[in-house]
Write an enzyme that holds these catalytic residues in place. Sequence first.
Site, PDB file in Angstrom:
ATOM      1  N   ILE A 155      -9.147 -12.838   7.044  1.00 15.75           N
ATOM      2  CA  ILE A 155      -9.740 -11.543   7.507  1.00 15.75           C
ATOM      3  C   ILE A 155     -10.475 -10.836   6.278  1.00 15.75           C
ATOM      4  O   ILE A 155     -11.556 -10.450   6.168  1.00 15.75           O
ATOM      5  CB  ILE A 155      -8.762 -10.853   8.031  1.00 15.75           C
ATOM      6  CG1 ILE A 155      -8.087 -11.520   9.366  1.00 15.75           C
ATOM      7  CG2 ILE A 155      -9.346  -9.414   8.433  1.00 15.75           C
ATOM      8  CD1 ILE A 155      -7.136 -10.582   9.851  1.00 15.75           C
ATOM      9  N   THR A 233      -5.986  -2.055   8.230  1.00 19.36           N
ATOM     10  CA  THR A 233      -5.805  -2.756   9.393  1.00 19.36           C
ATOM     11  C   THR A 233      -4.689  -4.177   9.282  1.00 19.36           C
ATOM     12  O   THR A 233      -4.774  -5.140  10.007  1.00 19.36           O
ATOM     13  CB  THR A 233      -7.402  -3.626   9.673  1.00 19.36           C
ATOM     14  OG1 THR A 233      -7.807  -4.449   8.655  1.00 19.36           O
ATOM     15  CG2 THR A 233      -8.101  -2.477  10.109  1.00 19.36           C
ATOM     16  N   ARG A 235      -0.979  -4.282   8.125  1.00 17.66           N
ATOM     17  CA  ARG A 235       0.414  -3.730   8.754  1.00 17.66           C
ATOM     18  C   ARG A 235       0.722  -2.473   8.234  1.00 17.66           C
ATOM     19  O   ARG A 235       0.593  -2.122   7.039  1.00 17.66           O
ATOM     20  CB  ARG A 235       1.579  -4.725   8.550  1.00 17.66           C
ATOM     21  CG  ARG A 235       1.407  -5.917   9.438  1.00 17.66           C
ATOM     22  CD  ARG A 235       1.689  -5.770  10.952  1.00 17.66           C
ATOM     23  NE  ARG A 235       1.552  -6.979  11.554  1.00 17.66           N
ATOM     24  CZ  ARG A 235       0.543  -7.295  12.372  1.00 17.66           C
ATOM     25  NH1 ARG A 235      -0.338  -6.945  12.348  1.00 17.66           N
ATOM     26  NH2 ARG A 235       0.735  -8.438  13.041  1.00 17.66           N
ATOM     27  N   ASP A 259      -5.436   1.706  11.390  1.00 17.97           N
ATOM     28  CA  ASP A 259      -5.191   1.058  12.543  1.00 17.97           C
ATOM     29  C   ASP A 259      -3.747   0.657  12.616  1.00 17.97           C
ATOM     30  O   ASP A 259      -3.521  -0.001  14.160  1.00 17.97           O
ATOM     31  CB  ASP A 259      -6.169  -0.105  12.785  1.00 17.97           C
ATOM     32  CG  ASP A 259      -6.097  -0.687  14.224  1.00 17.97           C
ATOM     33  OD1 ASP A 259      -6.514  -0.051  15.025  1.00 17.97           O
ATOM     34  OD2 ASP A 259      -6.010  -2.188  14.195  1.00 17.97           O
ATOM     35  N   GLU A 264       4.782   2.311  14.117  1.00 13.22           N
ATOM     36  CA  GLU A 264       3.770   2.253  15.503  1.00 13.22           C
ATOM     37  C   GLU A 264       4.739   1.806  16.569  1.00 13.22           C
ATOM     38  O   GLU A 264       4.218   2.211  17.700  1.00 13.22           O
ATOM     39  CB  GLU A 264       2.774   1.528  15.049  1.00 13.22           C
ATOM     40  CG  GLU A 264       3.028   0.260  15.010  1.00 13.22           C
ATOM     41  CD  GLU A 264       1.652  -0.683  14.889  1.00 13.22           C
ATOM     42  OE1 GLU A 264       0.981  -0.380  13.836  1.00 13.22           O
ATOM     43  OE2 GLU A 264       1.681  -1.802  15.634  1.00 13.22           O
ATOM     44  N   HIS A 296      -3.677   0.097  16.654  1.00 13.89           N
ATOM     45  CA  HIS A 296      -3.748  -1.328  16.531  1.00 13.89           C
ATOM     46  C   HIS A 296      -4.593  -1.813  17.298  1.00 13.89           C
ATOM     47  O   HIS A 296      -4.211  -2.828  18.150  1.00 13.89           O
ATOM     48  CB  HIS A 296      -2.410  -1.765  16.771  1.00 13.89           C
ATOM     49  CG  HIS A 296      -2.041  -3.166  15.968  1.00 13.89           C
ATOM     50  ND1 HIS A 296      -0.608  -3.099  15.304  1.00 13.89           N
ATOM     51  CD2 HIS A 296      -2.644  -4.273  15.829  1.00 13.89           C
ATOM     52  CE1 HIS A 296      -0.494  -4.405  14.786  1.00 13.89           C
ATOM     53  NE2 HIS A 296      -1.931  -5.091  15.059  1.00 13.89           N
ATOM     54  N   GLN A 297      -5.808  -1.829  17.084  1.00 19.94           N
ATOM     55  CA  GLN A 297      -6.808  -2.463  18.004  1.00 19.94           C
ATOM     56  C   GLN A 297      -7.964  -3.010  17.413  1.00 19.94           C
ATOM     57  O   GLN A 297      -8.939  -3.623  17.966  1.00 19.94           O
ATOM     58  CB  GLN A 297      -7.417  -1.377  18.963  1.00 19.94           C
ATOM     59  CG  GLN A 297      -8.535  -0.320  18.159  1.00 19.94           C
ATOM     60  CD  GLN A 297      -9.352   0.628  18.986  1.00 19.94           C
ATOM     61  OE1 GLN A 297      -8.693   1.456  19.704  1.00 19.94           O
ATOM     62  NE2 GLN A 297     -10.592   0.294  19.216  1.00 19.94           N
ATOM     63  N   ALA A 298      -7.601  -3.476  16.300  1.00 17.81           N
ATOM     64  CA  ALA A 298      -8.561  -4.293  15.552  1.00 17.81           C
ATOM     65  C   ALA A 298      -9.028  -5.667  15.905  1.00 17.81           C
ATOM     66  O   ALA A 298      -9.977  -6.110  15.995  1.00 17.81           O
ATOM     67  CB  ALA A 298      -8.322  -4.440  13.983  1.00 17.81           C
ATOM     68  N   PHE A 299      -7.963  -6.052  16.563  1.00 20.68           N
ATOM     69  CA  PHE A 299      -8.010  -7.499  17.087  1.00 20.68           C
ATOM     70  C   PHE A 299      -8.661  -7.365  18.430  1.00 20.68           C
ATOM     71  O   PHE A 299      -9.075  -8.534  19.068  1.00 20.68           O
ATOM     72  CB  PHE A 299      -6.712  -8.105  17.411  1.00 20.68           C
ATOM     73  CG  PHE A 299      -5.942  -7.400  18.279  1.00 20.68           C
ATOM     74  CD1 PHE A 299      -5.345  -6.402  18.310  1.00 20.68           C
ATOM     75  CD2 PHE A 299      -5.913  -7.979  19.620  1.00 20.68           C
ATOM     76  CE1 PHE A 299      -4.607  -5.620  19.427  1.00 20.68           C
ATOM     77  CE2 PHE A 299      -5.256  -7.646  20.853  1.00 20.68           C
ATOM     78  CZ  PHE A 299      -4.608  -6.375  20.633  1.00 20.68           C
TER      79      PHE A 299
END
Length: 342
Positions: A155, A233, A235, A259, A264, A296-299
Amino acid sequence: MRLAVFDTHRFDRAALDEANAGFGHALTYLEPRLEPQTARLAEGFPAVCSFVNDKVNADTLEVLTQGGVRLIATRSAGYNHIDLVAADRLGIRVARVPAYSPNAVAEYAVALVLSLVRHIPRASVRVRDWNFSLDGLVGVDLHARTVGVVGTGRIGRVAARIFRGFGCRVLCYDVNPDPEWERELGVRFAPLDTVFAESDILSLHVPLTPSTLHMVNAEALARMKRGVVLVNTGRGALIDSRALLNALKSGHVGAAGLDVYEEEEGIFFEDLSGQVLQDDVLARLLTFPNVLVTAHQAFLTREALNNIAATTLGNVRAFERGEPLDNEVRAEEVLRAASPVR
Ligand code: NAD
């Protein structure tokens, strides 16, 4: 193979169902997160599928073993939620999805940077109230800024390439630097302290391990430039959130795009609207105009979901057939990989 899929949501069920047409596994979707209290739901299943906020610790693994589970196929790249040492001890194998779309996450990190430095979320809220003034929305060019990319794996490399495309100077830090890639892309590896001290923008792409836990703490923040834009993005626990809060309050950190958040679990992926948010640090972070938090939506792209589903189900099939488990993660290899080679 019978697979108990924990912590499922509409978006991953659809992708898993579609991919499973080519595999024919018997999938049982379970909404609860996998943790010691829910692990018993997997009784009788040889394999379980976990997600990033499951708590696959030694207690969970004990219950899973007693119920006959022999494989954990996590539908994530990260595996910090799984106690690999305990899994090894109990004879449970663990497989992951090493690369489902580095582009998805890297592009999202860049999107967070652009949103912050150009104040796009604020501008969008403002015009919906028919306020078309531009005061307070002055941004900066990314061109010629120094961007620190911490972690140059799959990444981080994509992120570095995109930032190079903007004409940024890119400083990198990785426990295993790659001089050939460095030359090719025109980036520069530097010690972490230098990357922290010289970057206008910092983007975190290392896994969460004991050595990266709170790598951005009060001391690290103090070494950064005043006004630094910090994007995570990776952890949540890479950043000490309380230290970040203080640095935001003092104005030392110019903006933060998060993110992921260290607490979380139990919050992100859930619809808590209408409830009182119990996490005071997150609640405070959400009050800053220069902080952008996403859950946590980067993926979360179509490409990534399809790849996650296909690789996860492929991992289960390889296990079922006794074939080599290419995407296996083992405690000893992870510990070795986190040690510097030079
Ligand atoms: P990767 O394994 O390809 O790269 C990780 C890099 O970090 C490697 O180059 C490694 O050498 C380096 N590294 C490991 N420990 C280090 C340390 N202590 N100090 C410096 N460098 C270190 O992983 P990736 O696919 O690039 O993913 C990176 C992380 O991004 C994952 O571990 C995961 O936690 C996170 N992630 C988040 C999302 C999201 O939706 N927000 C999605 C996918 C992955």
